[in-house]
Design a protein around this motif. Structure first.
Motif, mmCIF file in Angstrom:
data_model
loop_
_atom_site.group_PDB
_atom_site.id
_atom_site.type_symbol
_atom_site.label_atom_id
_atom_site.label_comp_id
_atom_site.label_asym_id
_atom_site.label_seq_id
_atom_site.Cartn_x
_atom_site.Cartn_y
_atom_site.Cartn_z
ATOM 1 N N LYS A 249 -11.767 8.653 4.826
ATOM 2 C CA LYS A 249 -11.436 8.765 5.874
ATOM 3 C C LYS A 249 -10.149 7.394 6.345
ATOM 4 O O LYS A 249 -8.885 6.789 6.977
ATOM 5 C CB LYS A 249 -11.490 8.852 7.059
ATOM 6 N N ALA A 250 -10.742 6.370 5.455
ATOM 7 C CA ALA A 250 -10.590 4.753 5.607
ATOM 8 C C ALA A 250 -9.582 5.067 3.994
ATOM 9 O O ALA A 250 -8.556 4.677 4.636
ATOM 10 C CB ALA A 250 -11.427 3.685 5.176
ATOM 11 N N PHE A 251 -9.788 5.737 3.231
ATOM 12 C CA PHE A 251 -8.510 5.548 2.438
ATOM 13 C C PHE A 251 -7.538 5.691 2.466
ATOM 14 O O PHE A 251 -5.806 6.056 2.540
ATOM 15 C CB PHE A 251 -9.994 6.656 1.375
ATOM 16 N N VAL A 252 -7.622 7.679 3.708
ATOM 17 C CA VAL A 252 -6.939 8.550 3.987
ATOM 18 C C VAL A 252 -5.639 7.346 4.743
ATOM 19 O O VAL A 252 -4.037 7.240 4.854
ATOM 20 C CB VAL A 252 -6.855 9.907 4.367
ATOM 21 N N GLY A 253 -6.686 6.574 5.561
ATOM 22 C CA GLY A 253 -5.796 5.571 6.623
ATOM 23 C C GLY A 253 -5.175 4.518 6.190
ATOM 24 O O GLY A 253 -3.899 4.194 6.458
ATOM 25 N N ALA A 254 -5.391 4.303 5.058
ATOM 26 C CA ALA A 254 -4.491 3.119 4.221
ATOM 27 C C ALA A 254 -3.287 3.562 3.186
ATOM 28 O O ALA A 254 -2.646 3.115 3.260
ATOM 29 C CB ALA A 254 -5.569 2.379 3.160
ATOM 30 N N PHE A 255 -3.560 4.485 3.072
ATOM 31 C CA PHE A 255 -2.525 5.581 2.192
ATOM 32 C C PHE A 255 -1.914 6.098 3.113
ATOM 33 O O PHE A 255 -0.349 5.554 2.765
ATOM 34 C CB PHE A 255 -3.185 6.945 1.593
ATOM 35 N N ILE A 256 -1.812 6.584 4.079
ATOM 36 C CA ILE A 256 -1.245 7.002 5.047
ATOM 37 C C ILE A 256 0.071 5.915 5.448
ATOM 38 O O ILE A 256 1.251 5.713 6.042
ATOM 39 C CB ILE A 256 -1.043 7.856 6.161
ATOM 40 N N LEU A 257 -0.778 4.549 6.138
ATOM 41 C CA LEU A 257 0.402 3.449 6.406
ATOM 42 C C LEU A 257 0.965 2.602 5.713
ATOM 43 O O LEU A 257 2.106 2.445 6.063
ATOM 44 C CB LEU A 257 -1.420 2.059 6.266
ATOM 45 N N MET A 258 0.492 2.651 4.537
ATOM 46 C CA MET A 258 1.249 2.212 3.374
ATOM 47 C C MET A 258 2.650 3.290 2.982
ATOM 48 O O MET A 258 4.049 2.499 2.704
ATOM 49 C CB MET A 258 0.499 1.884 2.320
ATOM 50 N N PHE A 259 2.184 4.316 3.189
ATOM 51 C CA PHE A 259 3.316 5.767 3.300
ATOM 52 C C PHE A 259 4.664 5.177 3.827
ATOM 53 O O PHE A 259 5.555 5.390 3.537
ATOM 54 C CB PHE A 259 2.572 6.855 3.555
ATOM 55 N N SER A 260 4.153 4.774 5.266
ATOM 56 C CA SER A 260 4.760 4.865 6.500
ATOM 57 C C SER A 260 5.572 3.832 6.058
ATOM 58 O O SER A 260 6.985 3.484 6.315
ATOM 59 C CB SER A 260 3.950 4.817 7.967
ATOM 60 N N TYR B 146 -10.902 0.335 -4.819
ATOM 61 C CA TYR B 146 -9.947 1.387 -4.271
ATOM 62 C C TYR B 146 -9.531 1.967 -2.812
ATOM 63 O O TYR B 146 -8.212 2.315 -2.760
ATOM 64 C CB TYR B 146 -11.180 2.753 -3.986
ATOM 65 N N PHE B 147 -9.949 0.944 -1.352
ATOM 66 C CA PHE B 147 -9.227 1.246 -0.596
ATOM 67 C C PHE B 147 -7.417 0.707 -0.658
ATOM 68 O O PHE B 147 -6.498 1.420 -0.150
ATOM 69 C CB PHE B 147 -9.956 0.752 0.514
ATOM 70 N N TYR B 148 -7.781 -0.926 -1.817
ATOM 71 C CA TYR B 148 -6.580 -1.512 -1.553
ATOM 72 C C TYR B 148 -5.667 -0.966 -2.921
ATOM 73 O O TYR B 148 -4.461 -0.741 -3.045
ATOM 74 C CB TYR B 148 -6.159 -2.868 -2.286
ATOM 75 N N ALA B 149 -6.277 -0.071 -3.879
ATOM 76 C CA ALA B 149 -4.999 0.773 -4.930
ATOM 77 C C ALA B 149 -4.565 2.243 -3.593
ATOM 78 O O ALA B 149 -3.324 2.183 -4.048
ATOM 79 C CB ALA B 149 -5.902 1.874 -5.835
ATOM 80 N N CYS B 150 -5.784 2.223 -2.797
ATOM 81 C CA CYS B 150 -4.370 3.439 -2.392
ATOM 82 C C CYS B 150 -3.218 3.149 -1.059
ATOM 83 O O CYS B 150 -2.463 3.707 -1.470
ATOM 84 C CB CYS B 150 -6.028 3.998 -0.626
ATOM 85 N N ALA C 57 4.406 5.936 -3.030
ATOM 86 C CA ALA C 57 5.011 7.376 -2.751
ATOM 87 C C ALA C 57 6.051 7.748 -1.795
ATOM 88 O O ALA C 57 6.635 7.955 -1.802
ATOM 89 C CB ALA C 57 3.548 8.234 -2.568
ATOM 90 N N GLY C 58 5.287 6.474 -0.786
ATOM 91 C CA GLY C 58 6.621 6.540 0.504
ATOM 92 C C GLY C 58 7.912 5.961 0.272
ATOM 93 O O GLY C 58 9.168 6.166 0.805
#
Length: 486
Positions: free
Chosen positions: A308-319, A433-437, A444-445
């Motif tokens: 869930k934290a990984f998904v949140g990191a990806f979503i944060l930086m995608f936005s 992995y977290f900061y890779a996300c 992606a964004g």
């Protein structure tokens, strides 16, 4: 009193203020009126070095004086305002008699390292594309070298996470600081696009070694019931880097050169490496801090909380990538000056910092991180929808301010969730992995939507819907964070 950190800050600040006035009042007239270009190059370089010393003095004072973080923010802001340092000096002189020197704060040194890492990143934004084209690169290659940094940074994040668990966060911090500071000096040797590509790959990779190790060091030395608040403070330094980095590099590059800007950043990195070697190498967690993490690894870090934290990191930086890509275009289509985009992003950063610094940061240790995560994603998603419908500057400022609140809720939440869901002996790998996300989210964004045949308004709307759906998913699949805390 002359050895007092505030005294050192005052004198360094006055030097910074004087060099800024010399740059504006003497060097610039010599260049633009009398055509003496070297005046700005020489004085600009001197001012850049003094500014780095001033930043170090601010960091030193923050580590040795028990005062509000707002003092440090005010000191940084004063450096960009003519006569600002002189006006602040009187306040600092009075403060010098009120605040006493305290034992060295290891946490603030780690915060400063995080600031350096993101300052390095954000300082590249206004100058890298123009630097690439000045080397003869096409517009495609210019965009390619920017994306290369994030991709190689991802590999550095993953390697740092793995090695942090094996050799410890301090050693990886030292390796990252020294290699990253050295890589910044390579830009002086760039004369053609192919070598610039090589330098970008090296720079991105070694810069990626720093952040996972820094966050692991911070997490491993913090009590369990203070993780959220501490992560919020780290977010403050990330926000400051986002505000100061682009402004500093844009101003200094126009006065000197892009390689010179990177040299100033390099000096800051080497100085932090020296401080780390002196203070962090001898740091040992107290018994309370050691007892904080009693969980031992069971083989895998990929549990529900970590994912869930990984998904949140990806979503944060995608936005964030969508904002960086679409906001300037949206502002332009509305008929406003492109400079408005920069001030709008500054508004979001300032609001986020206020949430991090003010007592509002206590919420991250009192409310389930899944709840604050969902709130943050929902606010950011709502703001994406509102941006698409905003047609005036006032509306955009309000929406970007609200977006800053969402960012400020999401960033500490996903970090806290990761810490609480990760055993201490595998936390480095988790942060890698977290900061890779993070890095992949930016790529992606800023690129995926560019491939879609939609208008700017529709792309903002699509992003907003995606974020709101993610927030809904988090709410309805909220795991029992209480079990993680226990």
């Amino acid at each position: 009193m002359q050895s007092h950190p505030i005294y050192v800050l005052r004198k360094t600040g006055l030097l910074d203020g004087i060099s800024l006035l010399v740059l504006f009042c003497i060097a610039m007239p010599l260049k633009y009126i009398w055509g003496i270009d070297k005046a700005v190059s020489i004085i600009g370089s001197v001012h850049g070095v003094i500014f780095i010393l001033y930043v170090l003095a601010i960091l030193y004072a923050a580590m040795r004086v028990k005062w509000s973080l707002l003092w440090s923010v005010a000191a940084l802001c004063a450096a960009f305002i003519p006569l600002g340092n002189f006006l602040l000096d009187g306040k600092l002189k009075n403060a010098q008699t009120k605040y006493h020197v305290k034992p060295f704060n290891h946490s603030l040194l780690v915060y400063s390292i995080v600031f350096f890492s993101f300052f390095d990143l954000f300082a590249q934004l206004p100058v890298m594309s123009t630097f690439a084209t000045s080397m003869g690169a096409s517009s495609f290659i210019a965009g390619f070298v920017i994306g290369l940094y994030s991709l190689s940074n991802t590999l550095g994040n993953i390697l740092s996470g793995i090695m942090t668990d094996k050799v410890g966060p301090f050693r990886m911090l030292m390796v990252g600081l020294l290699l990253s500071s050295s890589a910044l000096l390579l830009y002086h040797f760039v004369e053609e696009p192919n070598f610039l590509i090589i330098v970008r790959i090296i720079h991105g990779f070694v810069a990626g070694l720093i952040v996972p190790a820094a966050f692991t060091f911070s997490a491993n030395s913090t009590l369990n019931n203070q993780q959220g608040q501490k992560v919020a403070f780290i977010g403050t330094f990330v926000g400051l880097a986002a505000i100061i980095g682009p402004a500093f590099s844009g101003i200094m590059a126009s006065k000197t050169s892009v390689p010179s800007v990177f040299t100033y950043v390099s000096i800051l990195g080497f100085a932090l490496a020296i401080l780390s070697a002196i203070f962090l190498s001898k740091y040992k967690p107290t018994k309370k801090e050691k007892d904080n993490d009693v969980i031992s690894s069971s083989g895998s870090i990929f549990n529900a909380g970590v994912i869930k934290a990984f998904v949140g990191a990806f979503i944060l930086m995608f936005s964030q990538g969508v904002i960086a890509y679409l906001l300037p275009l949206h502002v332009q289509t509305l008929g406003f000056d492109s400079k408005i985009s920069g001030t709008l992003m500054s508004m979001f950063g300032i609001i986020a910092i206020l949430v991090f610094v003010l007592p509002t940061n206590r919420i991250f240790d009192r409310v389930s991180p899944s709840i604050t995560m969902a709130i943050g994603i929902a606010i950011m998603g709502l703001c994406q929808l509102l941006i698409s419908q905003s047609t005036t500057i006032l509306e955009l400022y309000f929406v970007l301010g609200l977006y800053g609140v969402g960012f400020a809720f999401l960033f500490p939440s996903i970090n806290t969730l990761l810490i609480k869901a990760t055993p201490v002996d595998m936390r480095g790998k988790a942060y890698g992995y977290f900061y890779a996300c993070f890095s992949l989210g930016v790529v992606a964004g800023s690129t995926v939507l560019g491939w879609l045949p939609f208008t700017i308004v529709h792309e903002f709307t699509i992003t907003g819907i995606i974020l709101l759906l993610c927030a809904t998913f988090v709410v309805f699949n909220k795991q029992r964070d209480h079990d993680l805390i226990q």
